[in-house]
Write an enzyme that holds these catalytic residues in place. Sequence first.
Site, PDB file in Angstrom:
ATOM      1  N   TYR A 197      41.252  41.996  35.663  1.00  0.00           N
ATOM      2  CA  TYR A 197      41.766  43.369  35.523  1.00  0.00           C
ATOM      3  C   TYR A 197      41.021  44.309  36.465  1.00  0.00           C
ATOM      4  O   TYR A 197      41.634  45.142  37.139  1.00  0.00           O
ATOM      5  CB  TYR A 197      41.605  43.812  34.069  1.00  0.00           C
ATOM      6  N   SER A 234      42.639  52.984  35.868  1.00  0.00           N
ATOM      7  CA  SER A 234      41.717  52.711  34.768  1.00  0.00           C
ATOM      8  C   SER A 234      40.314  53.119  35.180  1.00  0.00           C
ATOM      9  O   SER A 234      39.995  53.175  36.378  1.00  0.00           O
ATOM     10  CB  SER A 234      41.733  51.220  34.433  1.00  0.00           C
TER      11      SER A 234
END
Length: 275
Positions: A146, A133
């Site tokens: 996250y 990501s």
Amino acid sequence: MSKSILITGCSTGIGLYCAKTLHNSGYKVIASVRNPKHLEQFTELNIPCVLLDLSDERSIQEGFEQALQLCDGQLDVLFNNGAYGQPGAVEDLPTNVLRQQFEVNFFGWHTLTRLAISHMRTIGQGRIVQNSSVLGLVALPYRGAYNASKFALEGLTDTLRMELADTDIQISLIEPGPILSEFRKNARQAFETHIDITASHHSAEYQAQLTRLKAQTAPQKFTLGPEAVYDKLLHAIEAPKAKPRYYVTFPTYLMGYLKRVLSSRWLDKLLLKNR
């Protein structure tokens, strides 16, 4: 002989798109899902699919063994993709909730990657592609769980790439940025389940986060479809020498550059302004 690939997190979004597109292109695809109710769509697509829960080591082991059987004992590529986002300020995150985030996004991937490496050593080659990501490059507030899982993934994958440099097992990271998927829907569910929104010192900001997560259309600029990730995955699979990293969207290219040229304080100011 067509290459075989195991893809995790195929219920929706990037995983589903890549599984279907690779299958239609002649690859021997083995999809995996966590929820049994999502198996039926793959029967209709004529794509083999196994149950594989990344939070359960036994499920990972059994799913991997079934995948090997489905590809006649030779798995060429592993695409680690299955993950979710747990929103919430760091001070509001119960430790067990943070642990759950790591079980799925990090430890489960590690377990599966070790199984794949052991197999790929026996066949003398392979590719492992990790779908990371932009939040593995830079941090944003209220995404600490996250962020942490993807930062950890990036460090472990960089180490793994160096440790396997003298083999024919190639390791790549894909860093997408904003992609159309059900990621926000799943994040909202995790947010409302595990975070006491109204009692938090961050409750006012949480309302803005909920608005973002409830949006029916992509709230971020430069959002691309899953085909943008597929293009990078295909290169990582087919190129004679895969790249260590693949940036996908404009925000990822931008953040990768800014992290190199800005101080931490200036980068914080920019990220806080555009969160």
